[in-house]
Design a protein around this motif. Structure first.
Motif, short mmCIF file in Angstrom:
data_model
loop_
_atom_site.label_atom_id
_atom_site.label_comp_id
_atom_site.label_asym_id
_atom_site.label_seq_id
_atom_site.Cartn_x
_atom_site.Cartn_y
_atom_site.Cartn_z
N ALA A 181 0.85 -1.19 0.00
CA ALA A 181 0.00 0.00 0.00
C ALA A 181 0.89 1.24 0.00
CB ALA A 181 -0.90 0.01 1.22
N ASP A 238 -2.49 5.47 -1.96
CA ASP A 238 -3.63 4.58 -1.73
C ASP A 238 -4.30 4.90 -0.39
OD1 ASP A 238 -3.07 3.29 -4.10
OD2 ASP A 238 -1.95 1.66 -3.14
N VAL A 239 -3.47 5.13 0.61
CA VAL A 239 -4.00 5.44 1.93
C VAL A 239 -4.72 6.78 1.90
CG1 VAL A 239 -3.35 5.93 4.32
CG2 VAL A 239 -2.26 4.05 3.10
N LYS A 283 -6.24 8.13 -0.68
CA LYS A 283 -7.51 7.94 -1.39
C LYS A 283 -8.55 7.33 -0.47
CE LYS A 283 -5.49 7.48 -5.99
NZ LYS A 283 -5.16 6.54 -7.07
N LYS A 284 -8.15 6.31 0.29
CA LYS A 284 -9.09 5.68 1.22
C LYS A 284 -9.53 6.68 2.29
CE LYS A 284 -7.48 0.93 0.75
NZ LYS A 284 -6.84 -0.20 1.42
N PHE A 285 -8.58 7.47 2.77
CA PHE A 285 -8.91 8.45 3.80
C PHE A 285 -9.88 9.49 3.26
CE2 PHE A 285 -7.92 12.36 6.25
CZ PHE A 285 -8.29 11.89 7.50
N GLU A 286 -9.66 9.95 2.03
CA GLU A 286 -10.58 10.92 1.42
C GLU A 286 -11.97 10.32 1.24
OE1 GLU A 286 -8.61 12.17 -2.14
OE2 GLU A 286 -7.13 13.37 -1.05
N ALA A 287 -12.02 9.04 0.86
CA ALA A 287 -13.32 8.38 0.73
C ALA A 287 -14.01 8.31 2.09
CB ALA A 287 -13.14 6.98 0.15
N PHE A 288 -13.25 8.02 3.14
CA PHE A 288 -13.82 7.99 4.49
C PHE A 288 -14.30 9.38 4.90
CE2 PHE A 288 -11.06 4.12 5.53
CZ PHE A 288 -12.10 3.26 5.30
N GLU A 304 -17.58 10.07 3.10
CA GLU A 304 -18.65 9.29 3.73
C GLU A 304 -19.04 9.90 5.07
OE1 GLU A 304 -19.52 4.72 5.27
OE2 GLU A 304 -17.62 5.19 4.28
#
Length: 179
Positions: free
Chosen positions: A105, A109-110, A112-117, A120
């Protein structure tokens, strides 16, 4: 019981390591704060001596605990302990699979996941604010009705609750004795 037998064999083979593994974690002392409290040169020299001894012992402890321990002599253990117990322990020890750290990772990638969180969380927060506003309106309505309940007429009640008016009308039509 097997743990104690293994520890006994290990402490006989390598006693310094046994003491090091049983030691609690060594905390670092704040020597500068202690030195500030001292007012004599002799006290500062003694503190410097203690600090150097502390650092040496800490380095030696780290060196000892990083060394690999002695190999377990399973034959000797089988002589001193129930062989079935030793065999079960040996099999369990060999069957342990340690998880591998997946460092594939990337930081991107981290992110992007954080931005998605975060998106949400923002959506859930907006939804929660709407729910809070609805609840506040219901509480205000209930308070308003609570103030008027002692002097409310049936017409005011039916105006406030139109679904009750519909229900009463439906029941009166259904149970009407008039043709």
């Amino acid at each position: 019981m097997l743990r104690f037998a293994v520890n006994r064999v290990a402490t006989k083979a390598f006693p310094v390591r046994a003491m090091a593994t049983q030691a609690t974690t060594v905390s670092t002392a704040d020597f500068e704060a202690v030195a500030a409290l001292l007012d004599s040169d002799e006290g500062r020299r003694s503190l410097a001596n203690i600090k150097s001894q502390f650092l040496e012992s800490q380095a030696r402890l780290a060196e000892i605990t990083s060394e690999a321990g002695p190999k377990i002599d399973w034959a000797e253990l089988r002589k001193n302990v129930d062989p079935a117990l030793v065999q079960a322990h040996d099999e369990a020890l060999k069957s342990i699979t340690w998880p591998k750290f997946d460092n594939s990772a990337t930081i991107e990638d981290v992110r992007k996941k954080f931005e998605a969180f975060q998106k949400e969380a923002a959506a859930l927060s907006a939804e929660a604010e709407k729910a809070v506003a609805d609840i506040d309106r219901e509480v205000a309505k209930t308070e308003r009705i609570k103030e008027k309940v002692s002097s409310m007429t049936i017409d005011e009640y039916l105006e406030e609750f139109p679904e009750a008016a519909k229900k009463i009308d439906a029941e009166s039509v259904q149970h009407s004795l008039m043709p």
